[in-house]
Design a protein around this motif. Sequence first.
Motif, short mmCIF file in Angstrom:
data_model
loop_
_atom_site.label_atom_id
_atom_site.label_comp_id
_atom_site.label_asym_id
_atom_site.label_seq_id
_atom_site.Cartn_x
_atom_site.Cartn_y
_atom_site.Cartn_z
N VAL A 1 0.84 -1.20 0.00
CA VAL A 1 0.00 0.00 0.00
C VAL A 1 0.87 1.25 0.00
CG1 VAL A 1 -1.60 1.37 1.40
CG2 VAL A 1 -2.01 -1.06 1.07
N ALA A 2 1.92 1.25 0.83
CA ALA A 2 2.83 2.40 0.90
C ALA A 2 3.52 2.64 -0.43
CB ALA A 2 3.86 2.20 2.01
N ALA A 3 3.84 1.56 -1.15
CA ALA A 3 4.45 1.72 -2.48
C ALA A 3 3.50 2.45 -3.42
CB ALA A 3 4.82 0.35 -3.05
N GLY A 4 2.22 2.12 -3.35
CA GLY A 4 1.22 2.82 -4.16
C GLY A 4 1.08 4.28 -3.76
N ILE A 5 1.14 4.56 -2.45
CA ILE A 5 1.07 5.95 -1.98
C ILE A 5 2.30 6.72 -2.45
CG2 ILE A 5 1.05 7.42 0.07
CD1 ILE A 5 -0.48 5.23 1.52
N LEU A 6 3.46 6.07 -2.44
CA LEU A 6 4.68 6.70 -2.94
C LEU A 6 4.53 7.08 -4.41
CD1 LEU A 6 7.68 7.51 -2.71
CD2 LEU A 6 8.25 5.13 -3.27
N ALA A 7 4.01 6.14 -5.21
CA ALA A 7 3.80 6.42 -6.63
C ALA A 7 2.83 7.58 -6.82
CB ALA A 7 3.30 5.17 -7.34
N TYR A 8 1.78 7.60 -6.01
CA TYR A 8 0.81 8.70 -6.08
C TYR A 8 1.47 10.02 -5.72
CZ TYR A 8 -2.98 11.80 -4.71
OH TYR A 8 -3.80 12.89 -4.58
N GLY A 9 2.30 10.02 -4.66
CA GLY A 9 2.98 11.24 -4.25
C GLY A 9 3.93 11.75 -5.32
N ILE A 10 4.64 10.83 -5.97
CA ILE A 10 5.54 11.24 -7.05
C ILE A 10 4.77 11.91 -8.17
CG2 ILE A 10 7.06 10.34 -8.88
CD1 ILE A 10 7.99 8.21 -6.88
N ARG A 11 3.66 11.31 -8.56
CA ARG A 11 2.85 11.87 -9.64
C ARG A 11 2.30 13.24 -9.26
NH1 ARG A 11 2.42 12.76 -14.79
NH2 ARG A 11 0.26 12.84 -15.57
N ALA A 12 1.85 13.40 -8.02
CA ALA A 12 1.30 14.68 -7.58
C ALA A 12 2.38 15.77 -7.62
CB ALA A 12 0.72 14.56 -6.17
N LEU A 13 3.59 15.42 -7.20
CA LEU A 13 4.68 16.40 -7.23
C LEU A 13 5.12 16.70 -8.66
CD1 LEU A 13 6.82 15.19 -4.18
CD2 LEU A 13 5.29 17.18 -4.32
N GLN A 14 5.00 15.71 -9.55
CA GLN A 14 5.29 15.98 -10.95
C GLN A 14 4.27 16.94 -11.55
OE1 GLN A 14 5.43 11.88 -12.38
NE2 GLN A 14 7.65 12.04 -12.69
N ILE A 15 3.01 16.75 -11.23
CA ILE A 15 1.96 17.65 -11.71
C ILE A 15 2.19 19.05 -11.16
CG2 ILE A 15 -0.51 18.16 -11.64
CD1 ILE A 15 -1.02 15.16 -11.60
N GLY A 16 2.64 19.13 -9.90
CA GLY A 16 2.90 20.43 -9.27
C GLY A 16 4.18 21.08 -9.73
N GLY A 17 4.97 20.38 -10.54
CA GLY A 17 6.21 20.95 -11.06
C GLY A 17 7.38 20.90 -10.11
N VAL A 18 7.25 20.14 -9.02
CA VAL A 18 8.34 20.06 -8.04
C VAL A 18 9.43 19.13 -8.52
CG1 VAL A 18 8.93 19.39 -5.66
CG2 VAL A 18 6.78 20.58 -6.14
N ILE A 19 9.07 18.01 -9.13
CA ILE A 19 10.04 17.07 -9.68
C ILE A 19 9.73 16.86 -11.16
CG2 ILE A 19 10.54 15.92 -7.50
CD1 ILE A 19 8.61 13.75 -8.22
N PRO A 20 10.75 16.56 -11.97
CA PRO A 20 10.54 16.45 -13.41
C PRO A 20 10.00 15.08 -13.81
CG PRO A 20 12.85 16.09 -12.89
CD PRO A 20 12.17 16.43 -11.58
N GLY A 21 9.77 14.92 -15.10
CA GLY A 21 9.37 13.62 -15.65
C GLY A 21 7.89 13.40 -15.77
N GLY A 22 7.09 14.44 -15.62
CA GLY A 22 5.65 14.28 -15.66
C GLY A 22 5.11 13.84 -17.01
N SER A 23 5.86 14.15 -18.08
CA SER A 23 5.40 13.79 -19.43
C SER A 23 6.01 12.50 -19.93
CB SER A 23 5.73 14.92 -20.41
OG SER A 23 7.13 15.16 -20.45
N SER A 24 6.88 11.89 -19.13
CA SER A 24 7.55 10.64 -19.54
C SER A 24 6.73 9.45 -19.03
CB SER A 24 8.97 10.59 -18.97
OG SER A 24 9.61 9.38 -19.32
N VAL A 25 5.85 8.93 -19.87
CA VAL A 25 4.96 7.84 -19.49
C VAL A 25 5.66 6.50 -19.70
CG1 VAL A 25 2.75 6.72 -19.95
CG2 VAL A 25 2.94 9.22 -20.07
N ALA A 26 5.64 5.65 -18.68
CA ALA A 26 6.30 4.34 -18.77
C ALA A 26 5.51 3.41 -19.69
CB ALA A 26 6.44 3.72 -17.38
N PHE A 27 4.20 3.37 -19.53
CA PHE A 27 3.33 2.59 -20.40
C PHE A 27 1.92 3.15 -20.29
CE2 PHE A 27 3.57 0.39 -16.30
CZ PHE A 27 2.23 0.28 -15.95
N ASP A 28 1.09 2.81 -21.23
CA ASP A 28 -0.29 3.31 -21.25
C ASP A 28 -1.21 2.18 -21.69
OD1 ASP A 28 -2.68 4.58 -21.49
OD2 ASP A 28 -1.94 6.26 -22.67
N ILE A 29 -2.01 1.68 -20.75
CA ILE A 29 -2.94 0.58 -21.05
C ILE A 29 -4.39 1.04 -20.88
CG2 ILE A 29 -1.29 -1.23 -20.43
CD1 ILE A 29 -2.76 -1.48 -17.74
#
Length: 273
Positions: free
Chosen positions: A189-217
Motif C-alpha cells: 500500500v505504501a508503495a502505491g502511496i509513494l507512486a501517487y505522491g511522485i505523480r502529484a509532485l510531478q503535476i505540481g512541477g516540483v520534480i521532473p518527468g511528468g510527461s515521460s509515461v512508462a506505459f499506457d494501457i
Amino acid sequence: MFGSGLIGLREGLETGIVVMILVAFLVKADRRDALRWVWFGVGAAVAMVAVVFFVIHYGTSTVTGLTAEIIAGLASLVAVGIVTAMVLWMRTAAKDIAGELRTGMERALTVGPIAVLTLSFFAVGREGIETALLMVGYAENANGSLWPLLGLLLGIVVAAILTVFLYFGAIRINFAVFFKYTGIFLIVVAAGILAYGIRALQIGGVIPGGSSVAFDITAHFDASSWYGTVLAGIFNFRPEPTALQVIGWVVYLVVVLYLFLRPVRVREPALTS
C-alpha cells in the motif's frame, strides 16, 4: 473500503495490544485505581489523532490547483516515510514492547497519576498518528469518497472487539504471522502511496518527468470496473504511470520488502568470566 479496513484492523490491534498490556499489568499489580488514568490517556490520544487527521485532510481538501497537488504529494511522502519506519521498527521491537511497557508503567506508578496518563497517551498516540498520516495519504485519491474512512472505522471496531476477546482469553491469534502478512500488505500500500505522491509532485512541477509515461494501457483498462476500482482503491494503480512512478514503486517495494522479510538476528548474551 477493504484496504482501509485492513489498515484499521492492523493498527487497531497494535494499539489494542498496548492498552491490553497496560491494563493487565495494573490489574495484576492490584492497582485498579490507576486504570482511569490509563483510559484518560487513551481518550486524549484518540482525540488528538482525530484532530490531526481531520486538520490535515481538511487542509488538503480546501486548496486547489497546483498547490493542492504539491501538498498532497508531500503528505503522501511523509506518510510513506512514517509507515515504513514503523513497520521496520515493529519487525525487531515487537518482542520487547511488553517488557518496556510494564517497566514504564511501574515507574509511572511511583511518580503519580499524570505519569500514568502520559505513558498511555504517548503509547497509543504513536500508533494513532501513524494511522492518521497513512490514511491521509491513502485517501487522497478517493475524490472525497467516505469509503476509506468507513473502512478504517470498521477495521478499528473489529480490532477493539478482538482485543477484548484476547484479554479474556476467548480467542488466540498468532501475532507473528498476523503482523508479518499485514506488514507486507502495508508495504505494498505504501508503495502505491509513494507512486501517487511522485505523480502529484510531478503535476505540481516540483520534480521532473511528468510527461515521460512508462506505459499506457488505458485502452485495455476500465477504471470504472470492479478490478479497476480494487486496484486503484487499494494500491493506487493507474493505467498510465510515469517512468519515475514505476521506478519508485519497484525500488521501494524491493528494498523495503527485503529489509522487512530478512531474518531477525538474535543477540547472544555476552560471556562472563
